[in-house]
Design a protein around this motif. Structure first.
Motif, PDB file in Angstrom:
ATOM      1  N   ILE A  91     116.858 130.525  28.455  1.00 28.54           N
ATOM      2  CA  ILE A  91     116.952 129.687  27.905  1.00 28.54           C
ATOM      3  C   ILE A  91     115.233 129.379  28.768  1.00 28.54           C
ATOM      4  CG2 ILE A  91     116.334 127.071  27.932  1.00 28.54           C
ATOM      5  CD1 ILE A  91     119.019 126.348  27.556  1.00 28.54           C
ATOM      6  N   LYS A  92     115.035 130.222  29.855  1.00 30.66           N
ATOM      7  CA  LYS A  92     113.938 129.811  31.354  1.00 30.66           C
ATOM      8  C   LYS A  92     112.730 130.901  29.828  1.00 30.66           C
ATOM      9  CE  LYS A  92     112.052 130.701  35.137  1.00 30.66           C
ATOM     10  NZ  LYS A  92     111.107 132.068  34.321  1.00 30.66           N
ATOM     11  N   ALA A  93     113.984 132.191  29.554  1.00 26.12           N
ATOM     12  CA  ALA A  93     112.602 133.511  29.133  1.00 26.12           C
ATOM     13  C   ALA A  93     112.147 132.798  28.052  1.00 26.12           C
ATOM     14  CB  ALA A  93     113.848 134.908  28.579  1.00 26.12           C
ATOM     15  N   HIS A  94     112.752 131.471  26.168  1.00 22.39           N
ATOM     16  CA  HIS A  94     112.657 131.291  26.085  1.00 22.39           C
ATOM     17  C   HIS A  94     111.118 130.195  26.149  1.00 22.39           C
ATOM     18  CE1 HIS A  94     115.897 132.665  23.455  1.00 22.39           C
ATOM     19  NE2 HIS A  94     115.394 132.051  22.783  1.00 22.39           N
ATOM     20  N   ILE A  95     110.803 129.495  27.039  1.00 19.96           N
ATOM     21  CA  ILE A  95     109.938 129.280  28.119  1.00 19.96           C
ATOM     22  C   ILE A  95     108.862 129.779  28.524  1.00 19.96           C
ATOM     23  CG2 ILE A  95     109.427 127.210  29.493  1.00 19.96           C
ATOM     24  CD1 ILE A  95     111.033 126.003  27.299  1.00 19.96           C
ATOM     25  N   ASP A  96     108.995 130.190  28.689  1.00 17.74           N
ATOM     26  CA  ASP A  96     107.972 131.054  29.646  1.00 17.74           C
ATOM     27  C   ASP A  96     107.333 132.120  28.265  1.00 17.74           C
ATOM     28  OD1 ASP A  96     108.850 130.773  32.565  1.00 17.74           O
ATOM     29  OD2 ASP A  96     109.709 133.060  32.722  1.00 17.74           O
ATOM     30  N   ASP A  97     108.057 132.446  27.951  1.00 16.01           N
ATOM     31  CA  ASP A  97     107.828 132.979  26.286  1.00 16.01           C
ATOM     32  C   ASP A  97     106.701 131.889  25.373  1.00 16.01           C
ATOM     33  OD1 ASP A  97     108.530 135.627  27.132  1.00 16.01           O
ATOM     34  OD2 ASP A  97     109.620 134.982  25.027  1.00 16.01           O
ATOM     35  N   ALA A  98     107.115 130.830  25.711  1.00 15.43           N
ATOM     36  CA  ALA A  98     106.628 129.547  25.084  1.00 15.43           C
ATOM     37  C   ALA A  98     105.359 129.599  25.652  1.00 15.43           C
ATOM     38  CB  ALA A  98     107.132 128.290  24.472  1.00 15.43           C
ATOM     39  N   TYR A 129      99.822 127.785  18.850  1.00 13.97           N
ATOM     40  CA  TYR A 129     100.686 126.553  19.183  1.00 13.97           C
ATOM     41  C   TYR A 129     102.232 126.498  18.616  1.00 13.97           C
ATOM     42  CZ  TYR A 129      96.302 125.879  21.610  1.00 13.97           C
ATOM     43  OH  TYR A 129      94.867 125.683  22.195  1.00 13.97           O
ATOM     44  N   LEU A 130     101.729 126.916  17.151  1.00 11.62           N
ATOM     45  CA  LEU A 130     103.121 126.957  16.269  1.00 11.62           C
ATOM     46  C   LEU A 130     104.252 127.943  16.494  1.00 11.62           C
ATOM     47  CD1 LEU A 130     104.055 124.491  13.762  1.00 11.62           C
ATOM     48  CD2 LEU A 130     103.600 126.365  12.670  1.00 11.62           C
ATOM     49  N   SER A 131     103.620 128.741  16.762  1.00 12.93           N
ATOM     50  CA  SER A 131     105.125 129.912  17.406  1.00 12.93           C
ATOM     51  C   SER A 131     106.002 129.214  19.000  1.00 12.93           C
ATOM     52  CB  SER A 131     103.942 130.775  17.477  1.00 12.93           C
ATOM     53  OG  SER A 131     103.998 131.218  16.555  1.00 12.93           O
ATOM     54  N   ALA A 132     105.109 128.366  19.640  1.00 15.85           N
ATOM     55  CA  ALA A 132     105.259 128.349  20.779  1.00 15.85           C
ATOM     56  C   ALA A 132     106.092 127.329  20.263  1.00 15.85           C
ATOM     57  CB  ALA A 132     103.744 128.402  22.114  1.00 15.85           C
ATOM     58  N   LEU A 133     105.253 126.341  19.659  1.00 12.87           N
ATOM     59  CA  LEU A 133     106.753 125.143  19.151  1.00 12.87           C
ATOM     60  C   LEU A 133     107.662 125.878  18.878  1.00 12.87           C
ATOM     61  CD1 LEU A 133     107.031 122.453  19.053  1.00 12.87           C
ATOM     62  CD2 LEU A 133     106.152 122.222  16.917  1.00 12.87           C
ATOM     63  N   THR A 134     108.065 126.649  18.141  1.00  7.88           N
ATOM     64  CA  THR A 134     109.761 126.575  17.264  1.00  7.88           C
ATOM     65  C   THR A 134     109.834 127.661  18.461  1.00  7.88           C
ATOM     66  OG1 THR A 134     108.431 127.843  15.777  1.00  7.88           O
ATOM     67  CG2 THR A 134     109.759 128.501  15.966  1.00  7.88           C
ATOM     68  N   ILE A 135     109.825 128.303  19.799  1.00  9.77           N
ATOM     69  CA  ILE A 135     110.226 129.018  20.896  1.00  9.77           C
ATOM     70  C   ILE A 135     111.232 128.034  21.480  1.00  9.77           C
ATOM     71  CG2 ILE A 135     110.679 130.902  22.532  1.00  9.77           C
ATOM     72  CD1 ILE A 135     108.622 132.259  20.891  1.00  9.77           C
ATOM     73  N   ILE A 136     109.955 126.941  21.938  1.00 11.23           N
ATOM     74  CA  ILE A 136     110.630 126.081  22.679  1.00 11.23           C
ATOM     75  C   ILE A 136     111.403 124.515  22.219  1.00 11.23           C
ATOM     76  CG2 ILE A 136     109.559 123.356  23.832  1.00 11.23           C
ATOM     77  CD1 ILE A 136     107.057 124.684  24.118  1.00 11.23           C
ATOM     78  N   LEU A 137     111.389 124.949  20.137  1.00 13.41           N
ATOM     79  CA  LEU A 137     112.878 123.738  20.198  1.00 13.41           C
ATOM     80  C   LEU A 137     113.572 124.554  20.079  1.00 13.41           C
ATOM     81  CD1 LEU A 137     110.767 123.274  16.629  1.00 13.41           C
ATOM     82  CD2 LEU A 137     110.948 121.262  18.893  1.00 13.41           C
ATOM     83  N   VAL A 138     113.818 126.071  19.729  1.00 19.61           N
ATOM     84  CA  VAL A 138     115.349 126.823  20.142  1.00 19.61           C
ATOM     85  C   VAL A 138     116.220 126.756  21.779  1.00 19.61           C
ATOM     86  CG1 VAL A 138     115.962 129.158  20.496  1.00 19.61           C
ATOM     87  CG2 VAL A 138     114.456 128.857  18.517  1.00 19.61           C
ATOM     88  N   ALA A 139     114.316 126.117  22.462  1.00 24.25           N
ATOM     89  CA  ALA A 139     115.371 125.908  23.807  1.00 24.25           C
ATOM     90  C   ALA A 139     115.897 124.933  24.330  1.00 24.25           C
ATOM     91  CB  ALA A 139     114.259 126.060  24.958  1.00 24.25           C
ATOM     92  N   VAL A 140     115.266 123.598  23.149  1.00 31.38           N
ATOM     93  CA  VAL A 140     115.644 122.455  23.695  1.00 31.38           C
ATOM     94  C   VAL A 140     117.139 122.830  22.690  1.00 31.38           C
ATOM     95  CG1 VAL A 140     115.833 120.049  21.824  1.00 31.38           C
ATOM     96  CG2 VAL A 140     113.180 121.758  23.250  1.00 31.38           C
TER      97      VAL A 140
END
Length: 273
Positions: free
Chosen positions: A3-10, A19-30
């Motif tokens: 999960i941390k790696a996802h947030i770091d990538d975002a 921003y939209l790509s970041a949001l997609t990854i953050i939602l995966v982490a959520v």
């Protein structure tokens, strides 16, 4: 991948305005955080336990166990409510009421993950900056501000299930003596003639101020602390507090707000785990 790696990538994508790509990854982490909080097989807490508990696109989720939709939405509702100080945020869209967590699941999470794009009647507005100020509007088109990114990152990083992964201490502002939070909020609301939603907002503000500061300050000093937090952007300006005289039109704390905050501080405490 953690999960941390996802947030770091975002965060990396945000730094390059993706921003939209970041949001997609953050939602995966959520979603991953939600599953850690409510594991597979967790009983549904919904009264209907029916089709609405399933993913709108892939249909994932059994009807009697907590499904993908409910897990994601319940996790978000609890975390965002604690962070921003409200029980639920709802907007109207095409004649139907949608909660914030419902919008994020149906129009953002499912569409971005399963289809790779947002629907035409949903806008992710990145023109107003990336501060942690979340704004949402409904009607024919749903518009969510890019402040959502910072809020969701904190939702994930500050979740109890992720404290070890992010090296954080979990802090929660909770009622003293194990009392029921809803009953305390209702009681404080009645004493001060305010709505439960406004008291929940003041609970979040009191957590930012800290009970120690509230208890050690006189009224003038407490107002000064409040004003400094507003100026620093820690406390968001919301019209609901102005309309009930909690703050004035310059967002300076008024006696009604002082009294309610002191009442809250006497019933809540910050605990670490």
């Amino acid at each position: 991948m953690s999960i941390k790696a996802h947030i770091d990538d975002a965060k990396f994508l945000i730094s390059y305005s993706r921003y939209l790509s970041a949001l997609t990854i953050i939602l995966v982490a959520v979603a991953a955080s939600a599953e850690k909080t409510f594991p597979q097989g967790e009983p549904s807490q919904r009264a209907d336990q029916g089709q609405d508990n399933r993913c709108g696109t892939c249909g994932r989720g059994p009807s009697k166990a907590m499904g993908d939709n409910e897990r994601f939405s319940l996790f978000l509702k609890k975390r965002i409510g604690k962070l921003l100080g409200f029980n639920s945020l709802t907007v109207e869209h095409n004649g139907r009421a949608y909660s914030l967590e419902g919008i994020l699941y149906k129009f953002f999470r499912c569409k971005l993950v399963h289809e790779g794009a947002l629907p035409g009647n949903v806008v992710f507005d990145t023109t107003s900056g990336l501060g942690n100020y979340l704004s949402i509007s409904g009607g024919e088109t749903i518009v969510l501000s890019a402040g959502l990114l910072g809020v969701l990152i904190e939702v994930v990083e500050g979740a109890k299930c992720n404290t070890h992964e992010f090296g954080r201490v979990y802090r929660e502002f909770v009622p003293k003596w194990g009392e029921d939070e809803h009953k305390i909020v209702v009681s404080i609301a009645e004493r001060h003639g305010l709505s439960e939603e406004r008291i929940l907002r003041l609970v979040a503000i009191t957590s930012d101020i800290t009970c120690g500061v509230v208890e050690s300050s006189n009224d003038v000093e407490l107002c000064e602390v409040f004003n400094k937090l507003v100026e620093a952007g820690v406390i968001e300006r919301r019209s609901a507090l102005v309309t009930r005289g909690i703050v004035d039109d310059q967002y300076r704390l008024q006696p009604v707000g002082v009294a309610a905050i002191r009442d809250i501080a006497s019933h809540f405490e910050l605990v670490e785990s």
